[in-house]
Design a protein around this motif. Structure first.
Motif, PDB file in Angstrom:
ATOM      1  N   ARG A   1       0.834  -1.207   0.000  1.00 16.12           N
ATOM      2  CA  ARG A   1       0.000   0.000   0.000  1.00 16.12           C
ATOM      3  C   ARG A   1       0.869   1.256   0.000  1.00 16.12           C
ATOM      4  O   ARG A   1       0.553   2.241  -0.681  1.00 16.12           O
ATOM      5  N   GLU A   2       1.966   1.221   0.741  1.00 12.52           N
ATOM      6  CA  GLU A   2       2.897   2.352   0.766  1.00 12.52           C
ATOM      7  C   GLU A   2       3.446   2.615  -0.639  1.00 12.52           C
ATOM      8  O   GLU A   2       3.496   3.755  -1.100  1.00 12.52           O
ATOM      9  N   VAL A   3       3.825   1.557  -1.338  1.00  9.18           N
ATOM     10  CA  VAL A   3       4.336   1.687  -2.698  1.00  9.18           C
ATOM     11  C   VAL A   3       3.246   2.214  -3.625  1.00  9.18           C
ATOM     12  O   VAL A   3       3.497   3.093  -4.458  1.00  9.18           O
ATOM     13  N   MET A   4       2.034   1.694  -3.485  1.00 13.53           N
ATOM     14  CA  MET A   4       0.928   2.157  -4.330  1.00 13.53           C
ATOM     15  C   MET A   4       0.659   3.639  -4.116  1.00 13.53           C
ATOM     16  O   MET A   4       0.453   4.384  -5.079  1.00 13.53           O
ATOM     17  N   GLU A   5       0.669   4.087  -2.867  1.00 10.84           N
ATOM     18  CA  GLU A   5       0.462   5.520  -2.586  1.00 10.84           C
ATOM     19  C   GLU A   5       1.564   6.357  -3.232  1.00 10.84           C
ATOM     20  O   GLU A   5       1.296   7.391  -3.837  1.00 10.84           O
ATOM     21  N   ARG A   6       2.813   5.889  -3.114  1.00 19.92           N
ATOM     22  CA  ARG A   6       3.934   6.623  -3.702  1.00 19.92           C
ATOM     23  C   ARG A   6       3.797   6.676  -5.223  1.00 19.92           C
ATOM     24  O   ARG A   6       3.992   7.711  -5.844  1.00 19.92           O
ATOM     25  N   MET A   7       3.408   5.539  -5.831  1.00 21.85           N
ATOM     26  CA  MET A   7       3.238   5.505  -7.282  1.00 21.85           C
ATOM     27  C   MET A   7       2.082   6.413  -7.723  1.00 21.85           C
ATOM     28  O   MET A   7       2.187   7.089  -8.743  1.00 21.85           O
ATOM     29  N   CYS A   8       1.005   6.440  -6.963  1.00 25.09           N
ATOM     30  CA  CYS A   8      -0.131   7.312  -7.295  1.00 25.09           C
ATOM     31  C   CYS A   8       0.292   8.778  -7.256  1.00 25.09           C
ATOM     32  O   CYS A   8      -0.062   9.562  -8.155  1.00 25.09           O
ATOM     33  N   LYS A   9       1.058   9.162  -6.242  1.00 25.03           N
ATOM     34  CA  LYS A   9       1.534  10.550  -6.152  1.00 25.03           C
ATOM     35  C   LYS A   9       2.476  10.869  -7.300  1.00 25.03           C
ATOM     36  O   LYS A   9       2.426  11.960  -7.869  1.00 25.03           O
ATOM     37  N   TYR A  10       3.308   9.912  -7.671  1.00 27.52           N
ATOM     38  CA  TYR A  10       4.208  10.091  -8.804  1.00 27.52           C
ATOM     39  C   TYR A  10       3.398  10.291 -10.086  1.00 27.52           C
ATOM     40  O   TYR A  10       3.666  11.200 -10.871  1.00 27.52           O
ATOM     41  N   LEU A  11       2.391   9.437 -10.308  1.00 24.96           N
ATOM     42  CA  LEU A  11       1.562   9.547 -11.503  1.00 24.96           C
ATOM     43  C   LEU A  11       0.754  10.843 -11.535  1.00 24.96           C
ATOM     44  O   LEU A  11       0.563  11.442 -12.572  1.00 24.96           O
ATOM     45  N   GLU A  12       0.302  11.270 -10.355  1.00 19.22           N
ATOM     46  CA  GLU A  12      -0.419  12.537 -10.254  1.00 19.22           C
ATOM     47  C   GLU A  12       0.495  13.693 -10.654  1.00 19.22           C
ATOM     48  O   GLU A  12       0.117  14.575 -11.435  1.00 19.22           O
ATOM     49  N   ALA A  13       1.717  13.681 -10.132  1.00 15.89           N
ATOM     50  CA  ALA A  13       2.679  14.739 -10.471  1.00 15.89           C
ATOM     51  C   ALA A  13       3.041  14.668 -11.953  1.00 15.89           C
ATOM     52  O   ALA A  13       3.145  15.714 -12.625  1.00 15.89           O
ATOM     53  N   GLU A  14       3.211  13.466 -12.470  1.00 13.33           N
ATOM     54  CA  GLU A  14       3.548  13.283 -13.885  1.00 13.33           C
ATOM     55  C   GLU A  14       2.445  13.838 -14.785  1.00 13.33           C
ATOM     56  O   GLU A  14       2.723  14.509 -15.779  1.00 13.33           O
ATOM     57  N   SER A  15       1.183  13.590 -14.428  1.00 14.33           N
ATOM     58  CA  SER A  15       0.068  14.052 -15.255  1.00 14.33           C
ATOM     59  C   SER A  15      -0.113  15.569 -15.187  1.00 14.33           C
ATOM     60  O   SER A  15      -0.654  16.171 -16.109  1.00 14.33           O
ATOM     61  N   SER A  16       0.364  16.194 -14.122  1.00 17.42           N
ATOM     62  CA  SER A  16       0.220  17.658 -14.021  1.00 17.42           C
ATOM     63  C   SER A  16       1.513  18.365 -14.447  1.00 17.42           C
ATOM     64  O   SER A  16       1.619  19.573 -14.312  1.00 17.42           O
ATOM     65  N   GLY A  17       2.495  17.582 -14.947  1.00 18.86           N
ATOM     66  CA  GLY A  17       3.724  18.175 -15.466  1.00 18.86           C
ATOM     67  C   GLY A  17       4.714  18.570 -14.390  1.00 18.86           C
ATOM     68  O   GLY A  17       5.662  19.305 -14.656  1.00 18.86           O
ATOM     69  N   MET A  18       4.526  18.102 -13.166  1.00 20.97           N
ATOM     70  CA  MET A  18       5.438  18.411 -12.067  1.00 20.97           C
ATOM     71  C   MET A  18       6.392  17.251 -11.884  1.00 20.97           C
ATOM     72  O   MET A  18       6.162  16.151 -12.355  1.00 20.97           O
ATOM     73  N   SER A  19       7.481  17.485 -11.169  1.00 18.03           N
ATOM     74  CA  SER A  19       8.376  16.381 -10.811  1.00 18.03           C
ATOM     75  C   SER A  19       8.467  16.296  -9.303  1.00 18.03           C
ATOM     76  O   SER A  19       8.349  17.294  -8.603  1.00 18.03           O
ATOM     77  N   LEU A  20       8.693  15.088  -8.827  1.00 16.73           N
ATOM     78  CA  LEU A  20       8.808  14.877  -7.380  1.00 16.73           C
ATOM     79  C   LEU A  20      10.244  14.906  -6.948  1.00 16.73           C
ATOM     80  O   LEU A  20      11.140  14.565  -7.584  1.00 16.73           O
TER      81      LEU A  20
END
Length: 185
Positions: free
Chosen positions: A166-185
């Motif tokens: 679940r921790e990995v899934m949350e991290r991946m979701c935040k990464y994908l969210e940032a990727e879709s909005s053109g931001m980088s983490l």
């Protein structure tokens, strides 16, 4: 004796993002440390049914043998091979995964089912994850109390690994969210 448990988790991310994260969680190098029990993942086949709007995949997953260290000593193997079958239904927005061990079956049987669906209270922004796992230690069935203790230890290890997942899934979701909005983490 069979030990079974179920868990439910709500991701505050849309279904499309959560299912994308599910596909990518094993491939991301940052997750290798967290998911250290996963040694290798290979896609065996995939089939797209465009009329039904469904994708079917089968993956081979190699993991460290589940359970406490003494189980590995008893069975004489450090690794376990599993098969994950996945069905994604784009029309109903449902993803179902079933994972079973195919090695060590004379010692242990593990089946994990995970289902991702839009959350009924906020289907466009949240995703509900239901997980069911059953564990059965076979050769110790005659020694029910010992088998039960080993199954409980296995359940505890699987629950720890589920939390890591679940921790990995949350991290991946935040990464994908940032990727879709053109931001980088």
């Amino acid at each position: 004796m069979v030990k079974a448990y179920s868990q439910m988790h709500i991701y505050k991310h849309p279904w499309e993002r959560v299912t994308s994260a599910s596909w990518r969680k094993f491939a991301d190098p940052e997750n290798k440390r967290t998911l250290s029990h996963i040694l290798e993942v290979d896609t065996l086949n995939h089939k797209l049914d465009p009329e039904a709007g469904r994708l079917y995949t089968t993956r081979a997953i190699t993991i460290h043998t589940p359970g406490p260290w003494f189980i590995r000593k008893i069975v004489g193997q450090e690794i376990c091979h599993c098969v994950e079958s996945t069905m994604v239904d784009a029309k109903s927005r449902s993803m179902q995964l079933t994972t079973r061990n195919i090695s060590l079956q004379k010692f242990i049987e593990v089946e994990e089912k995970i289902r991702y669906d839009p959350h009924p209270d906020d289907p466009n922004r949240w995703t509900i994850c239901n997980q069911e796992t059953s564990i059965r230690i076979k050769p110790l069935s005659a020694l029910a109390s010992m088998a039960e203790k080993i199954e409980q230890r296995c359940v505890e290890k699987f629950q720890q690994n589920s939390a890591k997942g679940r921790e990995v899934m949350e991290r991946m979701c935040k990464y994908l969210e940032a990727e879709s909005s053109g931001m980088s983490l």
